[in-house]
Design an enzyme around this catalytic site. Structure first.
Site, PDB file in Angstrom:
ATOM      1  N   ARG A  56      -8.497  -1.574  -4.257  1.00 55.99           N
ATOM      2  CA  ARG A  56      -8.728   0.069  -3.631  1.00 55.99           C
ATOM      3  C   ARG A  56      -9.881   0.727  -3.432  1.00 55.99           C
ATOM      4  O   ARG A  56     -10.288   1.029  -2.721  1.00 55.99           O
ATOM      5  CB  ARG A  56      -7.219   0.258  -2.865  1.00 55.99           C
ATOM      6  CG  ARG A  56      -6.308  -0.590  -2.849  1.00 55.99           C
ATOM      7  CD  ARG A  56      -5.115   0.290  -2.752  1.00 55.99           C
ATOM      8  NE  ARG A  56      -4.843   1.261  -1.340  1.00 55.99           N
ATOM      9  CZ  ARG A  56      -3.974   1.966  -0.681  1.00 55.99           C
ATOM     10  NH1 ARG A  56      -3.533   2.005  -1.863  1.00 55.99           N
ATOM     11  NH2 ARG A  56      -4.110   2.688   0.354  1.00 55.99           N
ATOM     12  N   ASP A  89      -6.981   8.573   0.986  1.00 59.51           N
ATOM     13  CA  ASP A  89      -8.619   7.652   0.458  1.00 59.51           C
ATOM     14  C   ASP A  89      -8.908   9.109   1.010  1.00 59.51           C
ATOM     15  O   ASP A  89      -8.109   9.981   0.953  1.00 59.51           O
ATOM     16  CB  ASP A  89      -8.845   6.900   1.933  1.00 59.51           C
ATOM     17  CG  ASP A  89      -8.317   7.111   3.235  1.00 59.51           C
ATOM     18  OD1 ASP A  89      -9.071   8.617   3.634  1.00 59.51           O
ATOM     19  OD2 ASP A  89      -7.863   6.639   3.777  1.00 59.51           O
ATOM     20  N   HIS A 104       0.842  11.404  -0.174  1.00 63.47           N
ATOM     21  CA  HIS A 104       1.132  10.501  -1.175  1.00 63.47           C
ATOM     22  C   HIS A 104       0.004  10.278  -2.105  1.00 63.47           C
ATOM     23  O   HIS A 104       0.131   8.815  -2.746  1.00 63.47           O
ATOM     24  CB  HIS A 104       1.394   8.867  -0.020  1.00 63.47           C
ATOM     25  CG  HIS A 104       2.100   8.855   1.180  1.00 63.47           C
ATOM     26  ND1 HIS A 104       2.288   8.895   2.105  1.00 63.47           N
ATOM     27  CD2 HIS A 104       3.381   9.869   1.097  1.00 63.47           C
ATOM     28  CE1 HIS A 104       3.771   9.031   3.097  1.00 63.47           C
ATOM     29  NE2 HIS A 104       4.095   9.936   2.456  1.00 63.47           N
ATOM     30  N   THR A 176       0.203   7.497  13.239  1.00 66.95           N
ATOM     31  CA  THR A 176       1.337   7.570  11.753  1.00 66.95           C
ATOM     32  C   THR A 176       2.250   7.091  12.740  1.00 66.95           C
ATOM     33  O   THR A 176       3.059   7.485  13.996  1.00 66.95           O
ATOM     34  CB  THR A 176       1.682   8.358  10.830  1.00 66.95           C
ATOM     35  OG1 THR A 176       3.255   8.073  10.330  1.00 66.95           O
ATOM     36  CG2 THR A 176       1.682   9.311  12.090  1.00 66.95           C
TER      37      THR A 176
END
Length: 234
Positions: A56, A89, A104, A176
């Site tokens: 990732r 990210d 998160h 979202t």
């Protein structure tokens, strides 16, 4: 200046080419979420999880912020902008946003396996350090793990996020589904007099009766329209 608080989810980064676990295709297709995004999965097979997040991180090096990220950064000229993101990210940072709350965790950081939120053991990785290996140790001697809030773990930054949402004059939700708690509950802390905007190409159940301006568009187009609504041309 007015306080503009923005909650962003996976749809914000999708236009940059980052795959999400809800979409078909991409890294998430190879492994069930339980294997690579839970504490139990990490305990069972730490090497698998560490390699998954290495992949990732490598993907993150290959993508760029999209126009939506850049426009949010530009809004700082006119508003006190706080970005609360569910994304791990660093595209908001790279686009120039200066005030970001990561609910998160962050893909570009690693931490202690025993004490993930101890700031003494959280390390920022340089781009060339994207690959973490088994045997790489945190300051307390435990294996370095991804600085990610996995399913089933507490969300330490949620209280910080609530404090900003409670002072919002304008609250914007971008990309979202509002299905992941506690982030989805932030809408309930928005002051009664604040304006609320929702940017998403798909229908979203907001679980509220309050008035919401819906812009049925992707992140970049939606933020462009939002900017025109918030800052009318002279």
């Amino acid at each position: 200046m007015k306080n503009l608080v923005v909650l962003t989810g996976a749809g914000m980064s999708a236009e940059s080419g980052i795959s999400t676990f809800r979409d078909a295709g991409g890294l998430w297709d190879k492994y069930p979420v339980e294997q690579v995004a839970t504490p139990e999965g990490y305990q069972r097979d730490p090497a698998l999880v560490i390699n998954f997040y290495n992949a990732r991180r490598k993907q993150l090096l290959e993508v760029k912020p999209n126009r939506g990220h850049e426009l949010l950064a530009e809004l700082e000229k006119n508003f006190n902008v706080t970005v609360i993101t569910q994304n791990v990210d660093n595209l908001h940072e790279r686009a120039g946003s200066s005030h970001i709350v990561h609910l998160h965790g962050e893909l570009t950081k690693v931490c202690s396996s025993r004490d993930p939120y101890n700031p003494h053991y959280i390390k920022e990785l340089k781009p060339e350090e994207y690959e973490v290996k088994m045997g790489d140790k945190a300051g307390d001697g435990t294996q370095l793990r991804p600085f990610i809030v996995w399913f089933g773990e507490a969300v330490p930054e949620i209280e910080t996020a609530v404090r900003y949402v409670e002072k919002a004059d304008i609250f914007v939700i971008i990309g979202t589904s509002l299905n992941v708690y506690p982030a989805a509950g932030l809408l309930h802390y928005v002051p009664r007099g604040a304006e609320v905007y929702l940017i998403d190409p798909k229908p979203v159940d907001t679980h509220t009766s309050r008035s919401i301006h819906v812009l049925r568009k992707g992140a970049s187009e939606g933020v462009e329209e939002l900017k025109q609504l918030l800052i009318p041309a002279p």
